[in-house]
Design a protein around this motif. Structure first.
Motif, PDB file in Angstrom:
ATOM      1  N   CYS A 256     -70.063   2.418-135.373  1.00 33.40           N
ATOM      2  CA  CYS A 256     -70.091   3.801-135.866  1.00 33.40           C
ATOM      3  C   CYS A 256     -70.978   3.964-137.100  1.00 33.40           C
ATOM      4  O   CYS A 256     -70.574   4.565-138.103  1.00 33.40           O
ATOM      5  CB  CYS A 256     -68.684   4.296-136.182  1.00 33.40           C
ATOM      6  N   GLN A 257     -72.167   3.411-137.039  1.00 36.55           N
ATOM      7  CA  GLN A 257     -73.082   3.481-138.174  1.00 36.55           C
ATOM      8  C   GLN A 257     -73.581   4.912-138.410  1.00 36.55           C
ATOM      9  O   GLN A 257     -73.680   5.708-137.469  1.00 36.55           O
ATOM     10  CB  GLN A 257     -74.276   2.558-137.943  1.00 36.55           C
ATOM     11  N   PRO A 258     -73.914   5.263-139.658  1.00 39.42           N
ATOM     12  CA  PRO A 258     -74.460   6.591-139.953  1.00 39.42           C
ATOM     13  C   PRO A 258     -75.723   6.889-139.149  1.00 39.42           C
ATOM     14  O   PRO A 258     -75.983   8.047-138.814  1.00 39.42           O
ATOM     15  CB  PRO A 258     -74.764   6.517-141.455  1.00 39.42           C
ATOM     16  N   GLN A 259     -76.521   5.853-138.856  1.00 34.27           N
ATOM     17  CA  GLN A 259     -77.744   6.066-138.086  1.00 34.27           C
ATOM     18  C   GLN A 259     -77.424   6.593-136.689  1.00 34.27           C
ATOM     19  O   GLN A 259     -78.159   7.416-136.148  1.00 34.27           O
ATOM     20  CB  GLN A 259     -78.538   4.756-137.961  1.00 34.27           C
ATOM     21  N   CYS A 260     -76.321   6.127-136.127  1.00 33.38           N
ATOM     22  CA  CYS A 260     -75.905   6.611-134.811  1.00 33.38           C
ATOM     23  C   CYS A 260     -75.484   8.069-134.896  1.00 33.38           C
ATOM     24  O   CYS A 260     -75.879   8.891-134.075  1.00 33.38           O
ATOM     25  CB  CYS A 260     -74.756   5.747-134.278  1.00 33.38           C
ATOM     26  N   ARG A 261     -74.681   8.391-135.919  1.00 32.54           N
ATOM     27  CA  ARG A 261     -74.250   9.774-136.105  1.00 32.54           C
ATOM     28  C   ARG A 261     -75.456  10.708-136.252  1.00 32.54           C
ATOM     29  O   ARG A 261     -75.529  11.760-135.614  1.00 32.54           O
ATOM     30  CB  ARG A 261     -73.364   9.881-137.348  1.00 32.54           C
ATOM     31  N   SER A 262     -76.420  10.319-137.075  1.00 34.02           N
ATOM     32  CA  SER A 262     -77.610  11.145-137.298  1.00 34.02           C
ATOM     33  C   SER A 262     -78.407  11.318-136.010  1.00 34.02           C
ATOM     34  O   SER A 262     -78.918  12.407-135.725  1.00 34.02           O
ATOM     35  CB  SER A 262     -78.494  10.510-138.380  1.00 34.02           C
ATOM     36  N   ALA A 263     -78.500  10.236-135.227  1.00 35.37           N
ATOM     37  CA  ALA A 263     -79.245  10.297-133.970  1.00 35.37           C
ATOM     38  C   ALA A 263     -78.566  11.238-132.984  1.00 35.37           C
ATOM     39  O   ALA A 263     -79.233  12.008-132.286  1.00 35.37           O
ATOM     40  CB  ALA A 263     -79.379   8.900-133.370  1.00 35.37           C
ATOM     41  N   VAL A 264     -77.239  11.191-132.935  1.00 30.97           N
ATOM     42  CA  VAL A 264     -76.492  12.082-132.041  1.00 30.97           C
ATOM     43  C   VAL A 264     -76.702  13.532-132.433  1.00 30.97           C
ATOM     44  O   VAL A 264     -76.954  14.403-131.583  1.00 30.97           O
ATOM     45  CB  VAL A 264     -74.990  11.730-132.069  1.00 30.97           C
ATOM     46  N   LEU A 265     -76.592  13.828-133.722  1.00 31.20           N
ATOM     47  CA  LEU A 265     -76.779  15.202-134.186  1.00 31.20           C
ATOM     48  C   LEU A 265     -78.196  15.688-133.887  1.00 31.20           C
ATOM     49  O   LEU A 265     -78.404  16.862-133.546  1.00 31.20           O
ATOM     50  CB  LEU A 265     -76.502  15.289-135.695  1.00 31.20           C
ATOM     51  N   ASN A 266     -79.162  14.798-133.985  1.00 34.23           N
ATOM     52  CA  ASN A 266     -80.550  15.153-133.703  1.00 34.23           C
ATOM     53  C   ASN A 266     -80.746  15.463-132.221  1.00 34.23           C
ATOM     54  O   ASN A 266     -81.421  16.428-131.861  1.00 34.23           O
ATOM     55  CB  ASN A 266     -81.474  14.011-134.127  1.00 34.23           C
ATOM     56  N   VAL A 267     -80.144  14.649-131.357  1.00 35.97           N
ATOM     57  CA  VAL A 267     -80.242  14.896-129.914  1.00 35.97           C
ATOM     58  C   VAL A 267     -79.549  16.201-129.549  1.00 35.97           C
ATOM     59  O   VAL A 267     -80.044  16.978-128.723  1.00 35.97           O
ATOM     60  CB  VAL A 267     -79.623  13.718-129.118  1.00 35.97           C
TER      61      VAL A 267
ATOM     62  N   LEU B 196     -90.851  15.603-123.654  1.00 35.90           N
ATOM     63  CA  LEU B 196     -91.304  14.748-124.749  1.00 35.90           C
ATOM     64  C   LEU B 196     -90.426  14.877-125.986  1.00 35.90           C
ATOM     65  O   LEU B 196     -90.058  13.871-126.611  1.00 35.90           O
ATOM     66  CB  LEU B 196     -92.758  15.077-125.105  1.00 35.90           C
ATOM     67  N   GLU B 197     -90.069  16.104-126.351  1.00 39.50           N
ATOM     68  CA  GLU B 197     -89.247  16.291-127.556  1.00 39.50           C
ATOM     69  C   GLU B 197     -87.878  15.642-127.388  1.00 39.50           C
ATOM     70  O   GLU B 197     -87.388  14.933-128.283  1.00 39.50           O
ATOM     71  CB  GLU B 197     -89.075  17.774-127.864  1.00 39.50           C
ATOM     72  N   CYS B 198     -87.243  15.872-126.239  1.00 39.73           N
ATOM     73  CA  CYS B 198     -85.920  15.292-125.996  1.00 39.73           C
ATOM     74  C   CYS B 198     -86.015  13.772-125.938  1.00 39.73           C
ATOM     75  O   CYS B 198     -85.166  13.061-126.486  1.00 39.73           O
ATOM     76  CB  CYS B 198     -85.344  15.841-124.691  1.00 39.73           C
ATOM     77  N   GLN B 199     -87.044  13.277-125.299  1.00 37.72           N
ATOM     78  CA  GLN B 199     -87.256  11.830-125.187  1.00 37.72           C
ATOM     79  C   GLN B 199     -87.399  11.177-126.558  1.00 37.72           C
ATOM     80  O   GLN B 199     -86.819  10.127-126.830  1.00 37.72           O
ATOM     81  CB  GLN B 199     -88.507  11.573-124.343  1.00 37.72           C
ATOM     82  N   ASN B 200     -88.155  11.821-127.445  1.00 36.81           N
ATOM     83  CA  ASN B 200     -88.353  11.283-128.795  1.00 36.81           C
ATOM     84  C   ASN B 200     -87.059  11.277-129.609  1.00 36.81           C
ATOM     85  O   ASN B 200     -86.864  10.434-130.482  1.00 36.81           O
ATOM     86  CB  ASN B 200     -89.422  12.087-129.528  1.00 36.81           C
ATOM     87  N   ARG B 201     -86.181  12.243-129.323  1.00 34.32           N
ATOM     88  CA  ARG B 201     -84.897  12.288-130.020  1.00 34.32           C
ATOM     89  C   ARG B 201     -83.911  11.267-129.435  1.00 34.32           C
ATOM     90  O   ARG B 201     -83.051  10.742-130.145  1.00 34.32           O
ATOM     91  CB  ARG B 201     -84.288  13.695-129.913  1.00 34.32           C
ATOM     92  N   LEU B 202     -84.042  11.019-128.143  1.00 32.10           N
ATOM     93  CA  LEU B 202     -83.098  10.149-127.449  1.00 32.10           C
ATOM     94  C   LEU B 202     -83.299   8.675-127.783  1.00 32.10           C
ATOM     95  O   LEU B 202     -82.325   7.918-127.884  1.00 32.10           O
ATOM     96  CB  LEU B 202     -83.222  10.357-125.938  1.00 32.10           C
ATOM     97  N   ALA B 203     -84.547   8.257-127.946  1.00 30.81           N
ATOM     98  CA  ALA B 203     -84.826   6.836-128.182  1.00 30.81           C
ATOM     99  C   ALA B 203     -84.089   6.280-129.403  1.00 30.81           C
ATOM    100  O   ALA B 203     -83.503   5.191-129.321  1.00 30.81           O
ATOM    101  CB  ALA B 203     -86.336   6.619-128.310  1.00 30.81           C
ATOM    102  N   PRO B 204     -84.067   6.963-130.559  1.00 28.68           N
ATOM    103  CA  PRO B 204     -83.313   6.432-131.711  1.00 28.68           C
ATOM    104  C   PRO B 204     -81.820   6.322-131.431  1.00 28.68           C
ATOM    105  O   PRO B 204     -81.158   5.408-131.934  1.00 28.68           O
ATOM    106  CB  PRO B 204     -83.593   7.462-132.818  1.00 28.68           C
ATOM    107  N   LEU B 205     -81.272   7.243-130.639  1.00 27.73           N
ATOM    108  CA  LEU B 205     -79.848   7.172-130.292  1.00 27.73           C
ATOM    109  C   LEU B 205     -79.557   5.895-129.513  1.00 27.73           C
ATOM    110  O   LEU B 205     -78.580   5.195-129.762  1.00 27.73           O
ATOM    111  CB  LEU B 205     -79.439   8.403-129.476  1.00 27.73           C
ATOM    112  N   MET B 206     -80.436   5.585-128.556  1.00 26.07           N
ATOM    113  CA  MET B 206     -80.221   4.400-127.729  1.00 26.07           C
ATOM    114  C   MET B 206     -80.301   3.121-128.554  1.00 26.07           C
ATOM    115  O   MET B 206     -79.651   2.130-128.241  1.00 26.07           O
ATOM    116  CB  MET B 206     -81.245   4.378-126.599  1.00 26.07           C
TER     117      MET B 206
END
Length: 226
Positions: free
Chosen positions: A53-64, A35-45
Motif C-alpha cells: 500500500c505504498q503512496p506511489q500506488c495510491r497516487s497512480a490509482v488516483l491518476n488513472v 495513449l493518455e490512459c496507457q501512460n497513466r496505467l503503466a505507473p500503476l502496474m
C-alpha cells in the motif's frame, strides 16, 4: 520510454489473462489503445505490485481514475489488472464496499449530485469540523451527501498507514466528527496496510499457481523499470 509504456500493459494482460473477465479485458484493451490512459496505467502496474500500500500506488490509482477509460477499468471486477489483490486490500478499487477516502472524494467530485451536496457541506462545516465540532445542520448536510449514489462511499471510507494528511484529515477530522455516533454508520479503521497486518492474506493467495504467476509478472515489471 514510449515503447516501454506500450510493452508493460501488454505483458500485464498476458500475465493475468488466465482468469480475467471479458468486461475487464475489454476495459484494459480500451485503455491500452488510448495513449493518455496507457501512460497513466503503466505507473500503476509498476507501483501496485509490492503488497505494501505504498503512496506511489495510491497516487497512480488516483491518476488513472481521472481518465475516463481508466475509471471504467478500475470500476470493473479488476480480474485483469496487475496488483489487483493489493488494490483490493488497500481499498483502491471504487466498486468495492469500502473505498479509500481520497478515491471516494475524487469520485464524488466527478458526480454532479454528490459534488454539489459535498460542496455545501465543506463550505458550511469544514472550519467547525476541523475543530471537532459538528452541528445538527452539518450532520444533515453530510447525510445528504451520503444519500447520493456516489456519496455513500463516505460512510465508511478508509486510509492506509502510509497516507499523507489529506486522507486522514478528510476521514478523521471532517467526516469522522460528523459521522460519530450516527446510527447505521461504522467507521473503518485508518490502517489497512498489508504489511502491518501479518495475518491478513491477499484475496487469492490460496492459489499457489496464481502466486507463482504473480511473482513472475512482478519480476518482469521490476526488470523493465530498473
Amino acid at each position: 520510454m514510449r515503447r516501454l509504456l506500450t510493452i508493460i500493459p501488454l505483458l500485464a494482460a498476458l500475465c493475468y489473462a488466465q482468469d480475467a473477465s471479458e468486461a475487464c479485458t475489454k476495459a484494459l484493451t480500451d485503455c491500452e489503445n488510448d495513449l493518455e490512459c496507457q501512460n497513466r496505467l503503466a505507473p500503476l502496474m509498476a507501483a501496485c505490485s509490492t503488497g505494501t500500500c505504498q503512496p506511489q500506488c495510491r497516487s497512480a490509482v488516483l491518476n488513472v481514475y481521472q481518465n475516463k477509460l481508466g475509471r471504467i477499468l478500475l470500476r470493473s471486477d479488476a480480474t485483469c489488472i496487475p496488483g489487483r489483490d493489493e488494490l483490493r486490500t488497500c481499498n483502491f478499487l471504487p466498486a468495492e464496499s469500502t473505498v479509500h477516502c481520497s478515491l471516494g472524494k475524487l469520485a464524488c467530485e466527478g458526480d454532479l449530485q454528490c459534488n454539489s451536496k459535498f460542496g455545501v457541506f465543506m463550505s458550511e462545516c469544514e472550519a467547525d469540523a476541523a475543530r471537532g465540532v459538528c452541528s445538527e445542520k452539518c450532520k444533515t448536510l453530510l447525510n445528504q451527501t451520503i444519500e447520493t449514489s456516489v456519496g455513500a462511499i463516505f460512510s465508511n471510507c478508509t486510509c492506509t498507514a502510509r497516507d499523507d494528511q489529506l486522507c486522514t484529515n478528510l476521514k478523521d477530522n471532517l467526516l469522522g466528527v460528523c459521522l460519530k455516533n450516527t446510527p447505521g454508520v461504522t467507521l473503518s479503521p485508518s490502517d489497512n496496510s498489508i504489511t502491518d497486518a501479518p495475518g491478513n492474506d491477499l484475496a487469492d493467495s490460496s492459489s499457489s499457481s496464481f502466486k507463482i504467476l504473480t511473482v513472475v509478472c512482478v519480476y518482469i515489471f521490476t526488470v523493465l523499470f530498473l
